[in-house]
Design a protein around this motif. Structure first.
Motif, PDB file in Angstrom:
ATOM      1  N   LEU A  69    -104.773  28.901 -43.644  1.00 35.93           N
ATOM      2  CA  LEU A  69    -104.235  27.558 -43.462  1.00 35.93           C
ATOM      3  C   LEU A  69    -104.518  26.684 -44.673  1.00 35.93           C
ATOM      4  CD1 LEU A  69    -105.359  26.867 -39.777  1.00 35.93           C
ATOM      5  CD2 LEU A  69    -103.009  27.230 -40.561  1.00 35.93           C
ATOM      6  N   ASP A  70    -103.699  25.635 -44.837  1.00 37.97           N
ATOM      7  CA  ASP A  70    -103.967  24.597 -45.817  1.00 37.97           C
ATOM      8  C   ASP A  70    -104.377  23.326 -45.067  1.00 37.97           C
ATOM      9  OD1 ASP A  70    -104.222  23.360 -48.233  1.00 37.97           O
ATOM     10  OD2 ASP A  70    -102.093  23.381 -48.751  1.00 37.97           O
ATOM     11  N   LEU A  71    -104.948  22.361 -45.791  1.00 38.89           N
ATOM     12  CA  LEU A  71    -105.341  21.107 -45.154  1.00 38.89           C
ATOM     13  C   LEU A  71    -104.147  20.213 -44.885  1.00 38.89           C
ATOM     14  CD1 LEU A  71    -108.565  20.291 -47.213  1.00 38.89           C
ATOM     15  CD2 LEU A  71    -108.415  21.196 -44.882  1.00 38.89           C
ATOM     16  N   ALA A  72    -103.088  20.359 -45.686  1.00 35.48           N
ATOM     17  CA  ALA A  72    -101.905  19.505 -45.539  1.00 35.48           C
ATOM     18  C   ALA A  72    -100.656  20.304 -45.912  1.00 35.48           C
ATOM     19  CB  ALA A  72    -102.028  18.267 -46.421  1.00 35.48           C
ATOM     20  N   TYR A  73     -99.518  19.848 -45.372  1.00 38.73           N
ATOM     21  CA  TYR A  73     -98.253  20.555 -45.569  1.00 38.73           C
ATOM     22  C   TYR A  73     -97.130  19.562 -45.852  1.00 38.73           C
ATOM     23  CZ  TYR A  73    -100.443  24.709 -43.568  1.00 38.73           C
ATOM     24  OH  TYR A  73    -101.257  25.787 -43.335  1.00 38.73           O
ATOM     25  N   GLY A  76    -102.856  32.839 -51.354  1.00 41.02           N
ATOM     26  CA  GLY A  76    -102.979  31.433 -51.016  1.00 41.02           C
ATOM     27  C   GLY A  76    -102.577  31.167 -49.583  1.00 41.02           C
ATOM     28  N   PRO A  77    -102.562  29.883 -49.178  1.00 43.06           N
ATOM     29  CA  PRO A  77    -102.159  29.528 -47.809  1.00 43.06           C
ATOM     30  C   PRO A  77    -100.739  30.000 -47.509  1.00 43.06           C
ATOM     31  CG  PRO A  77    -103.160  27.656 -48.933  1.00 43.06           C
ATOM     32  CD  PRO A  77    -102.934  28.702 -49.973  1.00 43.06           C
ATOM     33  N   ALA A  78    -100.520  30.369 -46.252  1.00 37.83           N
ATOM     34  CA  ALA A  78     -99.213  30.916 -45.866  1.00 37.83           C
ATOM     35  C   ALA A  78     -98.174  29.814 -45.732  1.00 37.83           C
ATOM     36  CB  ALA A  78     -99.345  31.660 -44.543  1.00 37.83           C
ATOM     37  N   PRO A  97     -97.370  24.702 -47.725  1.00 37.95           N
ATOM     38  CA  PRO A  97     -98.710  24.252 -48.118  1.00 37.95           C
ATOM     39  C   PRO A  97     -98.674  23.379 -49.372  1.00 37.95           C
ATOM     40  CG  PRO A  97     -98.701  26.597 -47.620  1.00 37.95           C
ATOM     41  CD  PRO A  97     -97.268  26.169 -47.677  1.00 37.95           C
ATOM     42  N   VAL A  98     -99.362  22.238 -49.307  1.00 38.17           N
ATOM     43  CA  VAL A  98     -99.432  21.359 -50.473  1.00 38.17           C
ATOM     44  C   VAL A  98    -100.125  22.060 -51.635  1.00 38.17           C
ATOM     45  CG1 VAL A  98    -100.442  19.207 -51.332  1.00 38.17           C
ATOM     46  CG2 VAL A  98     -99.312  19.254 -49.101  1.00 38.17           C
ATOM     47  N   ALA A  99    -101.036  22.983 -51.311  1.00 34.47           N
ATOM     48  CA  ALA A  99    -101.719  23.719 -52.381  1.00 34.47           C
ATOM     49  C   ALA A  99    -100.749  24.533 -53.224  1.00 34.47           C
ATOM     50  CB  ALA A  99    -102.788  24.645 -51.774  1.00 34.47           C
ATOM     51  N   GLU A 134     -93.613  14.481 -46.848  1.00 33.60           N
ATOM     52  CA  GLU A 134     -94.537  15.124 -47.771  1.00 33.60           C
ATOM     53  C   GLU A 134     -96.003  14.859 -47.422  1.00 33.60           C
ATOM     54  OE1 GLU A 134     -92.425  15.151 -52.036  1.00 33.60           O
ATOM     55  OE2 GLU A 134     -92.583  13.152 -51.137  1.00 33.60           O
ATOM     56  N   GLY A 135     -96.835  15.847 -47.772  1.00 35.73           N
ATOM     57  CA  GLY A 135     -98.283  15.688 -47.723  1.00 35.73           C
ATOM     58  C   GLY A 135     -98.824  15.298 -46.371  1.00 35.73           C
TER      59      GLY A 135
END
Length: 412
Positions: A187-191, A232-234, A249-251, A283-284
């Motif tokens: 997971l990422d923290l933000a999408y 990286g995040p999916a 993923p924002v990453a 976004e974000g």
């Protein structure tokens, strides 16, 4: 995996080579004739017109080679069969159609052998070809079915778990961390929340339902390949053949001022689909806020499409006025009432829309409508008389623009 390669007898009888030489000169024609099979009529044009011929030109010579020797195809040669079977499974082509096409190919080969042996008295040679042909066909079909069923099992696993499941949890507002860990989804923290709308491809407009279904699945498969994990995040894709939602993923896609990377992604989606794609992005977004952001993104997309905005990426800022006007309530209802007298006057409503779209330039509106400028003036005067609102004064222009926009967004 490969059936016994023992030949029906110690070696091919006299006459086999001569028959197969004559048949070999017809490979191209036989490959083309496969497209006339009944099963082929249920496939989209893109597959029917080129892929079937290409497969025939590749596989028929393999079959002819083993009809000469009495052997069976090698593992490397069978790999081509497996790959095609897996591809058809991913695209959703029914197994019955796949088998029907392969059966048609083998039937064409044997029919050509019959014609090539007419008047030669080569009964033993034809018997050899028939016996070996049945065995080679059995090998091909067995590999085809195994590969097809194996790929469908993999698809079933993917659809019932993994990124899609985690993404749907986020869209429902649930905490997906435990399931993501169990399913090995990073997971990422933000999408970025991307709402997507896919237009129909020519194959999806076919008269044959089976062809429409296959074309739709092929389109979706091509698009889904863009979101496969590569470290990286999916990327979490919840798309069907008409569109849906993708969590990016924002990453992987850092926020930038002009959304250039996201615009390129939407362009890549359209290219993969083979049809125009429209999208809206919020976004974000933190994980806990994705549910509301997904609703907003889908609504922004609906408004952009209703306004006839070109395919591509849209944001709330691009359609803010129309978005607000689309909110249900007494104000929106009152706005819609403003142009009610025009709803059974399509020429007047079309003229008003053109006049507003052309920034109140009556000459441009006349050119857009392919009418004389005086016709535009006369129609605008009629609009004022029917609606009681002037399209020539600031207050009336604002009211009419708001009414036309609200009506378009509501589906008018």
């Amino acid at each position: 995996m490969v059936l016994s390669s023992e030949s029906p007898q110690s070696g091919p009888p006299e006459g086999v080579a001569a028959i197969l030489d004559r048949v070999g000169s017809r490979v191209g024609a036989m490959a083309q004739e496969i497209t006339a099979a009944e099963a082929a009529q249920f496939l989209p044009d893109e597959m029917h017109d080129s892929e079937l011929v290409s497969i025939g030109n590749r596989v028929i010579p393999i079959a002819l080679r083993y009809l000469r020797t009495g052997g069976t195809p090698t593992d490397d040669e069978l790999q081509a069969v497996r790959e095609r079977a897996e591809q058809r499974a991913r695209e959703g082509v029914p197994l019955s159609l796949v088998l029907g096409l392969w059966q048609r190919g083998f039937q064409l080969v044997f029919d050509e052998c019959l014609r090539a042996s007419e008047g030669t008295g080569d009964g033993p040679a034809l018997g050899w070809i028939g016996a070996v042909g049945f065995r080679v066909q059995e090998v091909f079909v067995a590999e085809l079915v195994r590969a097809y069923q194996r790929e469908r099992a993999v698809q079933s696993d993917e659809l019932t778990g993994g990124p899609q499941f985690v993404g749907r949890l986020l869209l429902l507002g649930h905490d997906p961390r435990a399931d993501a860990e169990r399913l090995d989804v990073r997971l990422d923290l933000a999408y970025h929340v991307l709402a997507v709308r896919l237009e129909k491809t020519p194959g999806e407009l076919s008269a044959e339902r089976a062809a429409r279904d296959v074309a739709g699945r092929r389109k979706l498969h091509r698009v889904q390949r863009l979101f496969r994990a590569d470290g990286g995040p999916a990327m979490l894709s919840m798309l069907d053949r008409d569109g849906g939602t993708v969590l990016i993923p924002v990453a992987l896609y850092p926020v930038d001022d002009d959304d250039e990377r996201l615009r390129r992604l939407v362009a890549a989606i359209a290219a993969a689909a083979g049809a125009p794609a429209s999208a809206a992005v919020v976004e974000g977004v933190a994980r806990g806020e994705i549910k509301d952001a997904a609703v907003e993104a889908q609504e922004v997309l609906r408004v952009a499409v209703a306004l006839g905005r070109p395919a591509g990426l849209h944001r709330l800022a691009d359609v803010a006025v129309a978005y607000q006007l689309s909110r249900r309530g007494p104000g929106a209802q009152r706005l819609s009432e403003t142009i009610r007298p025009l709803l059974d006057q399509p020429d007047l409503l079309r003229t008003l829309r053109a006049y507003l779209d052309c920034d109140l330039d009556r000459l441009r509106a006349a050119r857009a409508l392919d009418v004389h400028p005086n016709t535009v003036n006369n129609r605008l005067n009629r609009i004022e008389g029917l609606c009681g609102t002037s399209p020539f004064r600031t207050e009336g222009i604002v009211a009419l623009y708001a009414a036309v926009t609200a009506h378009a967004v509501e589906g008018g």
